[in-house]
Design an enzyme around this catalytic site. Structure first.
Site, mmCIF file in Angstrom:
data_model
loop_
_atom_site.group_PDB
_atom_site.id
_atom_site.type_symbol
_atom_site.label_atom_id
_atom_site.label_comp_id
_atom_site.label_asym_id
_atom_site.label_seq_id
_atom_site.Cartn_x
_atom_site.Cartn_y
_atom_site.Cartn_z
ATOM 1 N N ASP A 117 0.813 -1.211 0.000
ATOM 2 C CA ASP A 117 0.000 0.000 0.000
ATOM 3 C C ASP A 117 0.851 1.267 0.000
ATOM 4 O OD1 ASP A 117 -2.027 -1.821 0.322
ATOM 5 O OD2 ASP A 117 -2.875 -0.896 2.119
ATOM 6 N N HIS A 157 -5.830 3.195 -4.200
ATOM 7 C CA HIS A 157 -5.801 3.496 -2.756
ATOM 8 C C HIS A 157 -6.128 4.970 -2.534
ATOM 9 C CE1 HIS A 157 -5.014 2.298 1.285
ATOM 10 N NE2 HIS A 157 -3.829 2.859 1.426
ATOM 11 N N HIS A 191 -5.245 9.743 0.231
ATOM 12 C CA HIS A 191 -5.245 8.908 1.430
ATOM 13 C C HIS A 191 -5.954 9.572 2.601
ATOM 14 C CE1 HIS A 191 -3.754 5.925 4.349
ATOM 15 N NE2 HIS A 191 -3.377 5.198 3.309
ATOM 16 N N HIS A 247 3.653 -2.269 3.184
ATOM 17 C CA HIS A 247 3.749 -0.924 2.607
ATOM 18 C C HIS A 247 5.079 -0.782 1.889
ATOM 19 C CE1 HIS A 247 0.717 -0.477 5.792
ATOM 20 N NE2 HIS A 247 0.216 0.497 5.048
HETATM 21 NI NI NI Z 1 -2.699 3.151 3.231
#
Ligand code: NI
Length: 504
Positions: free
Chosen positions: A315, A365, A369, A459
């Site tokens: 991510d 995503h 964010h 991540h």
């Molecule tokens: Ni995230």
């Protein structure tokens, strides 16, 4: 709060493009905040970061029961003073927030976890001038106060001195008397509930974000609460060429020319090092109008009806470590899914092409964010749509999967995801890697949580997470796992747009 809109003019020569004085007292509030159409005259023109040589990104994130933190900003090789200033500005927002949130008070109830978000865009990147706009959003505190957005546009003059110099937005204006004159012009144009006296009392303090719209007008925008009560939201005033031109400093004129460059081309004196976009051999930024890259020709993925499969997901990127992650995955013929943040995706089109070419999946995503449930529906839609377009522009294919930031969908998110053909994907194994700098600990967690049919979250904006990947792949491979994309993992199962899969 009437807003005057003008017909869009082509950018054919500044003199031809700009006429007269415009007046927009744009007081954009409530559900319209930041969701204005692209032709909004108060919108500062944004330069495509994917075509800027030497641009990379910094991404900070932290989230647990007490905090929702995400901050991004660019780094530009050859503009070190600017890089330092941006890091300092973001750190000045992030550090006190994180320290407060880490306090030992009672855990906030669900829905009240404080959020800090820093979003960036390029207001100019041409010649030896760069402009970076930062918008810091804070959720309101428990009493409903303290929230809102802070807006800054920070400028860099590559021709100043040996190493260039950072300029504030107020430096676009030619000294104190011109700034006072600007304050008077703007004060005469703001509409209630903005308070004109707040502009003229402290011009240098309130003019934190000056830029130019696509027509070449000067946009002055203010932080929430600085010239109007915070609930009024963004206040922005547009001045036409005739009004602002006499007020510009020599640097302000160069900034204006850079902001309006038809083909922005950054030429800083210090030769930029190659961007950390190592996965792509093509230069950054595909020329507009060229054909999208062909579909990947890679070996078919495992059939998860018979094989023991796991989907590794990464991510918040891409970022400076994503290129070497792609190399690690390629060495072991592993596939993964990247839930990219649109701001980072737009800055790294070559990395996106590398993911696509190697058979990985790219999911959405959102652009900045933010916690989606706190945004109006129009903004949720643009958060998702901008990322769809960044991925489609680089790879020729738009994502079909959405991972809402912090795993928090709900409300209007499912409906909007469905309307854009996106299924929501959460996770059931977590590297818990945002606050961990020990690759071995991260690898241990991933291995212990991976199970057949599982979706594991990591991540790729964290170096330690990428460092953990070879051990994760080797150990899970030893357990007989095959590494597939989320869509391959869920093939044959219903993956309905708007639905949610992979929850814990
Ligand atoms: Ni995230």
């Amino acid at each position: 709060m009437a807003r005057t809109r003008r017909r869009r003019r082509p950018l054919a020569g500044l003199a031809a493009a700009i006429t007269g004085v415009t007046l927009t007292a744009g007081c954009v509030s409530g559900d319209d905040r930041e969701a204005a159409p692209l032709t909004d005259p108060t919108a500062i023109r944004q330069i495509d970061p994917g075509g800027v040589p030497g641009l990379s990104t910094v991404t900070l994130g932290e989230h647990d029961a007490r905090i929702r933190l995400f901050a991004g900003y660019p780094r530009i090789a050859g503009a070190e003073p600017l890089n330092g200033a941006l890091a300092g500005q973001v750190d000045g927002d992030v550090r006190p927030f994180a320290e407060r949130a880490a306090g030992t008070g009672p855990r906030p109830p669900d829905g009240a976890v404080p959020e800090l978000n820093v979003e960036w865009s390029l207001a100019a990147a041409s010649g030896d001038v760069v402009g970076v706009r930062l918008v810091t959003a804070r959720s309101p505190g428990p009493s409903g106060s303290g929230g809102g957005e802070t807006r800054r546009t920070i400028w860099y003059d590559g021709a100043a001195g040996a190493s260039g110099a950072v300029r504030s937005s107020a430096d676009l204006v030619n000294g104190p008397s011109a700034l006072s004159r600007l304050a008077s012009l703007v004060a005469a144009r703001v509409a209630a509930p903005a308070v004109p006296a707040k502009l003229t009392a402290d011009p240098r303090g309130v003019f934190s974000s000056l830029g130019f719209n696509g027509q070449g007008d000067l946009v002055t925008e203010f932080s929430d609460g600085s010239v109007a009560p915070a609930p009024a939201g963004r206040v922005a005033v547009v001045l036409g060429h005739a009004a602002y031109e006499p007020l510009l400093s020599p640097f302000g004129r160069r900034a204006r020319d850079a902001a309006l460059a038809v083909r922005p081309e950054l030429t800083l004196r210090t030769a930029p090092s190659p961007p950390p976009d190592r996965a792509g051999t093509a230069p950054p930024g595909r020329p507009t109008g060229s054909a999208p890259p062909p579909s990947p020709r890679t070996a078919p993925q495992a059939d998860c009806r018979v094989a023991k499969c796991v989907a590794l997901t990464f991510d918040d990127g891409p970022g400076p470590d994503t290129g070497r992650l792609l190399d690690m995955l390629a060495e072991r013929d592993a596939r993964a899914t990247f839930f990219v943040v649109g701001a980072n995706a737009a800055a790294h089109p070559a990395l996106l092409r590398g993911m696509h070419a190697k058979g990985h999946e790219i999911g959405n995503h959102t652009h900045a964010h933010r916690v989606l449930a706190r945004l109006p529906a129009l903004r949720i839609n643009s958060e998702i749509q901008r990322t769809q377009e960044a991925v489609r522009s680089a790879t020729g294919r738009a994502p079909t999967l959405l991972r809402p930031p912090y795993g928090e969908g709900g409300g209007a998110v499912a409906r909007i995801a469905r309307s854009q053909g996106l299924a929501q994907i959460l996770w059931n194994g977590d590297g818990d890697d945002l606050a961990d700098t020990d690759p071995r600990a991260i690898a241990d967690r991933v291995v212990s949580q991976a199970r057949p049919g599982g979706i594991v979250r990591l991540h790729d904006v964290r170096a330690a997470s990428v460092d953990a990947v070879p051990a994760v792949l080797d150990r899970l491979d030893g357990d007989g796992f095959r590494f597939v994309t989320v869509s391959a993992l869920l093939a044959g199962r219903s993956l309905v747009p708007g639905s949610t899969s992979g929850g814990r």
